[in-house]
Design a protein around this motif. Structure first.
Motif, PDB file in Angstrom:
ATOM      1  N   ALA A   1      93.989   7.785 -93.028  1.00 11.64           N
ATOM      2  CA  ALA A   1      94.370   9.190 -93.137  1.00 11.64           C
ATOM      3  C   ALA A   1      93.182  10.091 -92.820  1.00 11.64           C
ATOM      4  O   ALA A   1      93.313  11.104 -92.111  1.00 11.64           O
ATOM      5  N   ILE A   2      92.024   9.700 -93.322  1.00 15.72           N
ATOM      6  CA  ILE A   2      90.820  10.508 -93.083  1.00 15.72           C
ATOM      7  C   ILE A   2      90.455  10.478 -91.600  1.00 15.72           C
ATOM      8  O   ILE A   2      90.128  11.496 -90.996  1.00 15.72           O
ATOM      9  N   ARG A   3      90.551   9.287 -91.005  1.00 13.81           N
ATOM     10  CA  ARG A   3      90.247   9.160 -89.575  1.00 13.81           C
ATOM     11  C   ARG A   3      91.147  10.075 -88.743  1.00 13.81           C
ATOM     12  O   ARG A   3      90.665  10.806 -87.860  1.00 13.81           O
ATOM     13  N   ALA A   4      92.435  10.060 -89.040  1.00 10.03           N
ATOM     14  CA  ALA A   4      93.378  10.896 -88.293  1.00 10.03           C
ATOM     15  C   ALA A   4      93.014  12.370 -88.430  1.00 10.03           C
ATOM     16  O   ALA A   4      93.070  13.144 -87.460  1.00 10.03           O
ATOM     17  N   GLY A   5      92.630  12.756 -89.650  1.00 10.65           N
ATOM     18  CA  GLY A   5      92.258  14.144 -89.883  1.00 10.65           C
ATOM     19  C   GLY A   5      91.010  14.541 -89.115  1.00 10.65           C
ATOM     20  O   GLY A   5      90.941  15.626 -88.520  1.00 10.65           O
ATOM     21  N   VAL A   6      90.018  13.656 -89.107  1.00  6.68           N
ATOM     22  CA  VAL A   6      88.751  13.973 -88.434  1.00  6.68           C
ATOM     23  C   VAL A   6      88.939  14.006 -86.915  1.00  6.68           C
ATOM     24  O   VAL A   6      88.377  14.869 -86.222  1.00  6.68           O
ATOM     25  N   GLU A   7      89.757  13.092 -86.395  1.00  7.55           N
ATOM     26  CA  GLU A   7      90.037  13.117 -84.945  1.00  7.55           C
ATOM     27  C   GLU A   7      90.707  14.443 -84.566  1.00  7.55           C
ATOM     28  O   GLU A   7      90.355  15.071 -83.571  1.00  7.55           O
TER      29      GLU A   7
ATOM     30  N   GLY B   1      87.597  18.591-101.002  1.00  9.63           N
ATOM     31  CA  GLY B   1      86.451  19.321-100.463  1.00  9.63           C
ATOM     32  C   GLY B   1      85.535  18.471 -99.621  1.00  9.63           C
ATOM     33  O   GLY B   1      85.241  18.796 -98.463  1.00  9.63           O
ATOM     34  N   THR B   2      85.130  17.336-100.169  1.00 10.05           N
ATOM     35  CA  THR B   2      84.139  16.490 -99.497  1.00 10.05           C
ATOM     36  C   THR B   2      84.622  15.997 -98.133  1.00 10.05           C
ATOM     37  O   THR B   2      83.827  15.858 -97.198  1.00 10.05           O
ATOM     38  N   VAL B   3      85.932  15.748 -98.025  1.00 12.75           N
ATOM     39  CA  VAL B   3      86.504  15.298 -96.747  1.00 12.75           C
ATOM     40  C   VAL B   3      86.320  16.378 -95.674  1.00 12.75           C
ATOM     41  O   VAL B   3      86.143  16.064 -94.494  1.00 12.75           O
ATOM     42  N   GLY B   4      86.316  17.641 -96.095  1.00 13.51           N
ATOM     43  CA  GLY B   4      86.132  18.729 -95.135  1.00 13.51           C
ATOM     44  C   GLY B   4      84.686  18.919 -94.728  1.00 13.51           C
ATOM     45  O   GLY B   4      84.402  19.363 -93.601  1.00 13.51           O
ATOM     46  N   VAL B   5      83.749  18.578 -95.626  1.00 17.21           N
ATOM     47  CA  VAL B   5      82.327  18.737 -95.312  1.00 17.21           C
ATOM     48  C   VAL B   5      81.834  17.531 -94.510  1.00 17.21           C
ATOM     49  O   VAL B   5      81.335  17.658 -93.387  1.00 17.21           O
TER      50      VAL B   5
END
Lengths: 424, 424
Positions: free
Chosen positions: A407-413, A106-110
């Motif tokens: 992984a988080i960076r790739a998702g946010v980009e 959840g937090t990764v999406g917010v």
């Protein structure tokens, strides 16, 4: 390289990964879990939930976003577009956490949604449509037994009167608890107006092992599996553990364990390999070492990509638990809390995510979400899509849940480019 | 009519039943149960337990008894005999109550013991030996997982160092908790000196259906069945309920329910019809609707008149749970908290109870106690006996536990004559 209408092209959005990870850590520290982060417990409308909301608001305001909070605490942080009257683009997820959970669900999406917006701002992008970073209230069913109350109410999937009547373990109802937590206003005002969103896209950890196994950074979600949740209460006859001989017993726990064994057996023999059944909660009354259980309550969580198969298994479980109760002369009561249909992702969002990953040179695969998300309900009021990133070992809802900064960076980009395309 | 040595004969002890029932009701009102009496919850060393002790002390003092409290709260209310140096006669029971229990278990032996003494005083009887009404600390295992801590320590069945180390669910140890509750002094001082009691006899509700079924007012207990109690912890692998497919799971609850089903099956197929097995407590971690259980703890209570058979069934359960754990690739840990030998009642007390019932014209039967009592441990340091009275439907450890005023009166009369004979 993606060319964005009405703005200059962005090759790679300037995501500040260190800052984002620091914010994820700061949020994880706001927890009721007796263990330190990354173990997190954050239950909706608790003091801790309110502190987490305060922290998020400080970040939204620092980013220059306009914050709106609805009557149940769903929070919309808006980056106004050049055409503020046009339907907006939404992204976001949830920040509540089940007891003893991890810090990425959840937090990764917010926070990732917020960082995607900040990266687009840094890049000098100007959206035509407004972009909303949404924090949904209570995605987890911990407190009220029903998940996604925020998005259910926003999408009209749950009526305000039904929402108000949900109760927590202490018997307090949703309406009372949200007001005590400081959220005011008519519950009827939670439902979104028709056409409020042009698109909604949620970034989330996979909570499964597929991306890691395939060594791919991005999952393009095509559909969300259909979950059903129910509560069972078995009532037998209590008594002193020493005094009632075995053949005369109507032990509620003995009946319940036979039912739970049947749930597992029916799930394993289901024709769909994707069907999963979980009994995650069980309470014994009176719960003393030397007392025969008179009442046992347990939960059932049943999911499948194939909604018809899921419903068939649920029916088989109902039949089997009735037969066990009848044979053991105990009573079983069932309450289906939800049995939502699966949701398909919108083609235009699937395409946008795919194009964004391709332009970033990120490998991806199309996949199904077996977990439950607010996107399931947002799909009722807006074209919906989801972006998955891998998490270690497929582990979630545990303190050792982990997604790497890369992984988080790739998702946010990927999210940032997707938002830019959808908002143009 | 019983002729008592060194005193005038008493035909029927003048028991004041209304007063005794009023005291039982007053004690029942001192409860932590959310429901009103007769539902009772009174856990050792709680504020409520301390209030109950204060109430009892006021009654003892009003009856002119000398009160002594030992370092863990065992309370001795003494009626000094004409020969104070002679070993005393003890009676009594416990006043703690498991969550959501009834108001007669234990309390009938404490307040009934007091009323037996008061009735003998009213009758003008003078005992040669002192008579002690004992209130044992913590007969129920609710807080520390082990029952009869008071009588275990008094009889030397449990060493002070082991007692001190017992912990409750919050992790607090027995020694700390008893001191916080105001009980001081060296734990080594709890053990009774050798030969302190000439006899110990406990009045108790049957907690079973036999006397009611036989329509008899008095049970003369011949032996107390052998209980064993153990704790099991099953550790598997948690995860998100939606994301981990069934064949890959190592669900701790699925393993635990198979183990609990095996416990029931082994108990039902035991060669002794008196063997009973109960799983009364079960806790699931993390305990969320949508989380696969990673850890489950449950209790086992196993009793039989035949100690060897009980131990054989326990061994079979251990073998079976190991096999289930191995097949499911989960870990099972077991801890046997106690596995006490059965106790036989002393012939002189059995005879005294029988003679007392006969002289009162009360029908009786000889029987076995399947439930656990402080008398089991008192038998290690004194000749021991028990008097049972019927309770409705054999029900105990439930709010609807009930013994009629007539049943209680018959029990107290029998106890009074028995005490008079033993103290003469």
């Amino acid at each position: 390289m993606v060319h964005l209408a009405r703005s200059r092209p962005i090759a790679v959005p300037p995501v500040e990964t260190d800052k984002l990870i620091a914010e994820l850590n700061a949020l994880a520290a706001i927890s009721d879990c007796p263990e330190p982060p990354p173990a997190v417990t954050r239950v909706v409308f608790s003091e801790t939930d309110l502190r987490a909301r305060d922290y998020l608001r400080s970040l939204y305001e620092a980013a220059g976003l306009e914050v709106r909070v609805d009557p149940i605490g769903n929070t919309f942080a808006r980056w106004p577009g050049a055409d503020p009257a046009a339907p907006a683009v939404g992204t976001g997820s949830h920040c509540d956490a089940i007891p003893h959970a991890g810090m990425y669900d959840g937090t990764v999406g917010v926070l990732g949604g917020l960082e995607a917006v900040r990266a687009l701002k840094r890049a000098g992008f100007t959206p035509r449509r407004s972009i909303d970073v949404i924090m949904f209230t209570s995605e987890e069913p911990t407190r009220f037994g029903v998940g996604c109350t925020g998005s259910r109410a926003m999408s009209g999937a749950m009526a305000p009167t039904d929402l108000a009547r949900l109760t927590d373990e202490t018997g307090d109802d949703y309406d009372t608890v949200r007001q005590r937590a400081g959220f005011a206003g008519d519950l009827a005002g939670v439902a979104l107006p028709a056409g409020a969103y042009h698109a909604f896209v949620e970034l989330h950890i996979e909570q499964g092992p597929e991306l890691e196994a395939a060594n791919l950074p991005i999952g393009v979600v095509m559909a969300i599996a259909a979950p059903a949740q129910a509560e069972f209460v078995v009532t037998g006859e209590g008594g002193h553990a020493g005094a009632v001989l075995m053949p005369r017993r109507r032990d509620a726990l003995s009946a319940a364990v036979e039912m739970i064994a049947a749930v597992e057996r029916l799930a394993l023999s289901s024709k769909s390999p994707d069907l999963v059944a979980t009994v995650g909660r069980l309470a014994v009354h009176p719960g003393a070492v030397n007392s025969i259980p008179s009442r046992v309550g347990f939960s059932l969580d049943l999911r499948d990509i194939d909604g018809a198969n899921r419903d068939a298994v649920l029916a088989a479980i109902e039949e089997e638990t009735d037969a066990i109760a009848s044979r053991r002369v105990v009573k079983v009561e069932r309450r289906v809390l939800n049995a939502d249909p699966p949701a398909a992702c919108a083609e235009k969002i699937v395409d946008a995510v795919r194009r964004s990953a391709e332009s970033l040179g990120l490998g991806y695969q199309q996949m199904i979400s077996r977990a439950y998300h607010d996107s399931l309900f947002m799909a009722r009021v807006a074209p919906m899509g989801m972006i998955f990133i891998p998490c270690r070992g497929g582990v979630s809802h545990r303190p050792d849940e982990y997604s790497s900064p890369e992984a988080i960076r790739a998702g946010v980009e990927t999210l940032a480019l997707t938002l830019a395309e959808l908002a143009s």
